[in-house]
Design an enzyme around this catalytic site. Sequence first.
Site, PDB file in Angstrom:
ATOM      1  N   GLN A 317       7.494  -4.360  -0.239  1.00  0.00           N
ATOM      2  CA  GLN A 317       7.959  -4.875  -0.877  1.00  0.00           C
ATOM      3  C   GLN A 317       8.333  -4.560  -2.479  1.00  0.00           C
ATOM      4  O   GLN A 317       8.172  -3.152  -2.342  1.00  0.00           O
ATOM      5  CB  GLN A 317       6.772  -6.171  -1.029  1.00  0.00           C
ATOM      6  CG  GLN A 317       5.892  -6.014  -1.715  1.00  0.00           C
ATOM      7  CD  GLN A 317       4.482  -6.154  -1.386  1.00  0.00           C
ATOM      8  OE1 GLN A 317       3.999  -6.742  -0.437  1.00  0.00           O
ATOM      9  NE2 GLN A 317       2.923  -6.184  -2.649  1.00  0.00           N
ATOM     10  N   ASP A 388       0.044  -2.229   3.738  1.00  0.00           N
ATOM     11  CA  ASP A 388      -0.280  -3.275   3.669  1.00  0.00           C
ATOM     12  C   ASP A 388       0.377  -4.796   4.112  1.00  0.00           C
ATOM     13  O   ASP A 388       1.830  -4.509   3.850  1.00  0.00           O
ATOM     14  CB  ASP A 388       0.693  -3.273   1.307  1.00  0.00           C
ATOM     15  CG  ASP A 388      -0.096  -4.521   1.204  1.00  0.00           C
ATOM     16  OD1 ASP A 388      -1.267  -4.855   0.762  1.00  0.00           O
ATOM     17  OD2 ASP A 388       1.122  -6.001   1.122  1.00  0.00           O
ATOM     18  N   ASN A 389      -0.322  -5.242   4.824  1.00  0.00           N
ATOM     19  CA  ASN A 389      -0.170  -6.353   4.946  1.00  0.00           C
ATOM     20  C   ASN A 389       1.338  -6.675   5.861  1.00  0.00           C
ATOM     21  O   ASN A 389       2.603  -6.936   6.238  1.00  0.00           O
ATOM     22  CB  ASN A 389       1.059  -7.646   4.110  1.00  0.00           C
ATOM     23  CG  ASN A 389      -0.155  -8.444   3.046  1.00  0.00           C
ATOM     24  OD1 ASN A 389      -1.556  -8.746   3.768  1.00  0.00           O
ATOM     25  ND2 ASN A 389       0.130  -9.256   1.596  1.00  0.00           N
ATOM     26  N   GLU A 417      -4.089  -2.871   7.052  1.00  0.00           N
ATOM     27  CA  GLU A 417      -4.883  -3.820   6.359  1.00  0.00           C
ATOM     28  C   GLU A 417      -4.034  -5.535   6.786  1.00  0.00           C
ATOM     29  O   GLU A 417      -2.873  -5.967   6.405  1.00  0.00           O
ATOM     30  CB  GLU A 417      -4.156  -3.388   5.280  1.00  0.00           C
ATOM     31  CG  GLU A 417      -4.806  -4.294   4.226  1.00  0.00           C
ATOM     32  CD  GLU A 417      -4.299  -6.050   3.259  1.00  0.00           C
ATOM     33  OE1 GLU A 417      -5.456  -6.067   2.852  1.00  0.00           O
ATOM     34  OE2 GLU A 417      -2.860  -5.559   3.958  1.00  0.00           O
TER      35      GLU A 417
END
Length: 668
Positions: A317, A388-389, A417
């Site tokens: 991101q 992440d995510n 995660e």
Amino acid sequence: MKNTKFPQSGRARAVIERVSPEIDGGSFPIKRTTGEEVVVEADVFTDGHDKLSCRLLHRPAGADKWSEIAMAHQGNDCWQASFNVSGLGRHEYTVVAWVDRFLTWRHDISRREDEADILAALKVGIVLVEAAAQRAKGAKAETAALALKNWAAELSAATTPQARQLMAQSESLAELMAAHAERLFVTEYRRVLEVTVEIERARFSTWYEIFPRSCLTEGATHGSFAGVIEQLPYIAAMGFDVLYLPPIHPIGRGFRKGPNNSLKAGPNDHGSPWAIGAAEGGHREIHAELGSAEDFRRLVTEARSAGLEVAMDIAYQCSPDHPYVAQHPEWFRHRPDGSIQYAENPPKKYQDIYPFDYESDDWQALWAELKGVVDHWIGEGVRIFRVDNPHTKPFPFWGWLISAVQAEHPDTIFLAEAFTRPKIMHRLAKLGFTQSYTYFTWRNTKEELTEYFTELAQHDSREYFRPNLWPNTPDILPEFLQYGGRAGFMLRVALAATLGANYGIYGPAYELMEHEAIKPGSEEYLNSEKYQLRKRDLSQPDSLESYITRLNQIRRDNPALQSDWNLRFHPIDNPLMLCYSKTDGEETLVMVANLDPHNTQAGWIELPLEELGVLPEASFQAHDLLSGARFLWQGERNFVRLDPQASPLHILRLRRRVRSERDFDYFL
């Protein structure tokens, strides 16, 4: 007959069904680490009463030749065999079977009683043995060929029919015939299945998460890699072997968040590390105040020397200031007014984060660039990535990226995660994520823990889903830790360390027992380190440092705690207590936990002693590896009492009491 089509395999009479392990019809590989065993089962049968031979085939992916293992009949048409994996990467396995004329004959002649029938059957067997001798050709098979010819001669010898009938049951003869079997009309299982073989740390690891920007050296106002290096002895001494760093990249300034996630940041506020990218660079660059690329490489080297492997956060991101935004606006979604869509999870808004558009027309270039980020950090010495995510990115992307990276670097570990719905978590694991976050963080009661961990340890999903247990994260301060006090922190880390082979903590918040939430009912930390620096005193006298150190030492010293599949729960007559065991070879550990962090609890446990390697009639010692206390027990029912303020959990090593030749007692 002109239009009649016959199956090509019409004379292959063996049927192979229900091969396991097999994930979604062979769509995904199972997982193992080097040296581990793959136990394969299959239902194999045929029409009539003929006997079968069944073989398990396995090889490294891409190899020309198969290794072959005879499968043993387990009853009810179930066959089983196993093999151990060694080299990293992909391995393949499958099952083949055929109607075995020799085994059928061997069984048939054993049931004959009339001498004439025996003599007639012997003639059939002699032909089979002689044919096997002809098949045993080449220099290495000369001895076998000669032995088979001798067997044929002996079966023809002028001894009694009954003696030759008994001779036909020889295991030596059966072994020779199996080695040179007549494989007519072989049935091959319709799929070649795969197993991904990874390094041992994929199965057994102990993670410690730390924010480098909070690791301040003397006189510094911002943490750095040098500050992390100063803390390496402290972290390594506690027994951790993975040092996990949140994002270390430049942080965007546009829409930067202030302390406690406030919408406006002051000129001296540091923002969230997950808002990646600024004028200084993006995912391949380092935040200037943390240090240089050379400083990072030094950290990786120093950590490795201390027995720690550095894990990096991969967060796909961007902040509004990331170079990608200007260079590749096509990689982001746009509103009707032309502005880029920031991340939202209503009612939460993350104006400082722009997610990628994986449906972009330029998606292939985007994928290649994101893999390039991983490749870059592998080049800097990193082999472990916490992602992440991942559940907010396309499944095909992860399947491609992980497969491509591990094809080049099979020692790479990816931790997902993904605190999301179960089926999504499992899909990510199937796609290749080495380890996965779990719901352990919110499982507190006896019923919740028993049900969830029975699933993790015994369900078929264990073939691909490796849990990594975290009692806290920078994002999650569970209610149990907010109100459980010191005993609550001790309990949750002890459960994580003994229920799972992989676990981690967000420190130093954990050992210093930080428990204040930003507001009642929230799981966000007050003064969260996600938005500001936190300078801490690691020498606080009430720290759980020594307790965690002891837990991790016990994990390293006892192989039973280094696996997930050996977990079993046992009855205890107090609903606020939990009893479970782990066994490895002759080693048995029994854990008893008081799930009430405020009150002493007691109960009677029931242990299946024979299953645990203890004679039911003998007295035995239960040695608590945490406290050093020793209890002399006898029988399956024994009493346990736990004061949570002293220690909310026993880790009991069972030691069997025996009698020596010199007539005194000692323990094994």
